[in-house]
Design an enzyme around this catalytic site. Sequence first.
Site, PDB file in Angstrom:
ATOM      1  N   CYS A 134      15.434  16.567  24.166  1.00  0.00           N
ATOM      2  CA  CYS A 134      16.065  16.761  22.864  1.00  0.00           C
ATOM      3  C   CYS A 134      15.090  16.265  21.805  1.00  0.00           C
ATOM      4  O   CYS A 134      14.246  15.440  22.070  1.00  0.00           O
ATOM      5  CB  CYS A 134      17.337  15.918  22.882  1.00  0.00           C
ATOM      6  SG  CYS A 134      17.921  15.279  21.324  1.00  0.00           S
TER       7      CYS A 134
ATOM      8  N   GLU B 121      13.537  22.071  25.582  1.00  0.00           N
ATOM      9  CA  GLU B 121      14.837  21.398  25.566  1.00  0.00           C
ATOM     10  C   GLU B 121      16.002  22.335  25.239  1.00  0.00           C
ATOM     11  O   GLU B 121      17.162  21.912  25.302  1.00  0.00           O
ATOM     12  CB  GLU B 121      14.802  20.289  24.514  1.00  0.00           C
ATOM     13  CG  GLU B 121      14.694  20.841  23.099  1.00  0.00           C
ATOM     14  CD  GLU B 121      14.365  19.795  22.053  1.00  0.00           C
ATOM     15  OE1 GLU B 121      13.536  18.924  22.355  1.00  0.00           O
ATOM     16  OE2 GLU B 121      14.942  19.849  20.972  1.00  0.00           O
TER      17      GLU B 121
END
Length: 785
Positions: free
Chosen positions: A370, A739
Amino acid sequence: MTGVETEHKGWLGRSVKRKEDARFIVGRGNYIEDIVLPRMLHMAILRSPYAHAKINSIDTSAATELPGVVAVVTGELLAEHKLAWMPTLSGDTQAVLATDKVRMQGQEIACVIAEDRYIAHDALELIEVDYEPLPAVISPQAALDPTAPVIRDDKEDQTDNKIYHWEAGDAEATEKAFAEADKVVRLVTHYPRCHPAPLECCGCVADVNPATGKVTIHMTSQAPHAHRTVFALVTGLPEQDIQIISPDIGGGFGNKVPIYPGYVVATAASLLLGRPVKWIEDRTGNLISTGFARDFYMDGELALKQDGTMTGLRVKMLSDQGYAYADAQPSKFKAGLFHIVTGSYDIPAAHVVTEGAYTNKAPGGVAYRCSFRVTEASFFIERLVQTAAYELGVDPAELRRQNFIPADKFPYTSATGFEYDSGNYEPALDQALERVGYKKLREEQKRARKEGRLIGIGLASFTEVVGAGPSRQFDILGIKMFDSAELRVHPTGKAILKLGVKSQGQGHETTFAQIVAHELGIPAEDVTVREGDTDNTPYGLGTYASRSTPTAGAATSVAARKVRDKAKKLAAHLLETAEDDLEWEPGKFFVKGAPDRSKTIQEIAFAAYTDHPQGMEAGLEAVNYYDPPNMTYPFGSYAVVVEVDRGTGQWDVKKVVAVDDCGTRINPMIVEGQIMGGLTEGYAMAAMQLITFDEEGNCIGSNFMDYLLPTSWETPSFELGETTTPSPHHPIGAKGVGESATVGSPAAYVNAVVDALAHAGVRNVDMPMTSDKVWAALNEAGLAE
Ligand code: CDP
């Protein structure tokens, strides 16, 4: 640079098999555990059983006397060398070994250095620690209560448990939007604490040479250059004497970005003892003490017109940071990039307030696959939009479509100040709906309901912000974020590419070679890629937050284009013509109008060392430190179909469709692998992965019996689709993708389960959606059997 090239041809868009797999599949990878040095010692760490306690005394005498034990290191000893505390990557402090108090369960108390690992672990049991337990603070809400004990009483100015308060957007304009709204929809939810749990835990072999002063640290590092600088600053050792080598890494997912006490103590011990010291973290150590992720409490509202137009968004978020604010956080964005929370929607006014609090838990907030809180933001807006659709009684897909940022509005500046470089959201949504058979499914859902079966269809149309970053906005501890590539073409036309980033399984050795092949026409198999050795690669900020392709990938293109520029001069010399008379096609320069008069890149490379013109430097190489003009904004639309069992609350995934757009795909096979991994992780968070704590701060989830990772047995199958909207500022139009699916998919899974129950008034089920939670929701809605 010669402009953006976005066509999928030649070496781009080609699923070249991963070079690195040749060594992995025959068991010849080189991980930390594989490193064995002469006279190497082994280190084990004693951890606190308490979450919060005063340390009255530590008695190490029995441990020290155990045959084979070479030294026992405590915080007291480190304090003599000013090493008992270290800075975190957010500029806070964290104990290396506890001195005054322990502030989390699993905190490092002492380290035993012994001749072998078994003796080191046996000796841990002989260390006597006299603890005086203190009340543990285990939620950020409790931490902010004025009566809560101050966890960081070691810090002079800290009188409560607040860490930061951060706002983005325009409060006044947002208030106005809400005052004028026809409808206000609210969602309160928690993105629970989870852990990246890479296959390989952390570890290092620290080797300080007493004769030369050279410090070599082999470590599981996603950011070796930044770590070297931090080591130099913390220890005062000269940076040129520190070499960090990050060998093959068995998964990082953000877990190997922070600096952990084990690395520091092993290095200090090697310095004191003059022998290499190896530390290999065990699974429990990894799960309870290294960087957690998420743990965000989110409360937000969406203002809408009666016709469904979104007019305003306000969100308050409170994060549980653990006892130290330790995640790598650019100093300009204290709460990370949470304010990307407006997502894919053209919302004219937004205001975000974020707060962080200390608790008696391990330092949290690593960007688990992330970009600094993008996951939480994306989850929230995709859940909130779904809620709004139910409240307005409209189709969730249509509400999204109605409010998407229109394709002709890019570059688009969001209400919280991000400039989205590009986007085209409708085709991705259309494709996802088409592939999943959305219209038919909605009919089937109605039919099934009549038969007493609960089918749910969940959507998520996420937008991300990845590729940190423009150095004017992004830094780690003040070190500006850019990345680098150094390319050298050898006389025989083979090349070596050295990068500032560091793969942990993403396939950099293959894809970055493909970029060179695309730019220069040197076949990818002729390009060796080196990463992770600070003495032998250019400075860079490392790999996390899907930044490698947007930064080092761009640096590779630019370095290769510089090489091509010099190659052109050499070709002109060899062909006895002017540079302006030459044309390039992948792999060779030829004289305009006379394609037979040409020189291949290999011939040119040979000439760079054997036949270069007088006055020109020999060699064929270039370096680029790439400072991207903007982040990249990948996006996607996901659709998940579930069936919920009314008797047990169990939910089965029937279908997952993921349509991703990461601009130009360098290697589609690797991209698809990244997406499937992310879809699996998203499923894990939605279904089972949870780290929680009891009232005393005991960590529940400290092993793989309690912390559940999905195996291939539970993992659904995935159908993937693609749209291509190249980044306008990236040299080959690529955006990050590492991600994406971890960020985008959790909301789709939750939306699917909620969708199955929504007709009975259910609006939320918190992750992980265990069957007992879903059953409770069914029961409350009168749907349980
Ligand atoms: O920083 P990290 O490598 O984790 O993430 P990334 O740059 O988003 O890419 C993950 C992997 O997918 C890399 O090995 C890339 O080369 C590959 N990729 C690709 O082939 N095409 C893209 N547009 C983006 C990534």
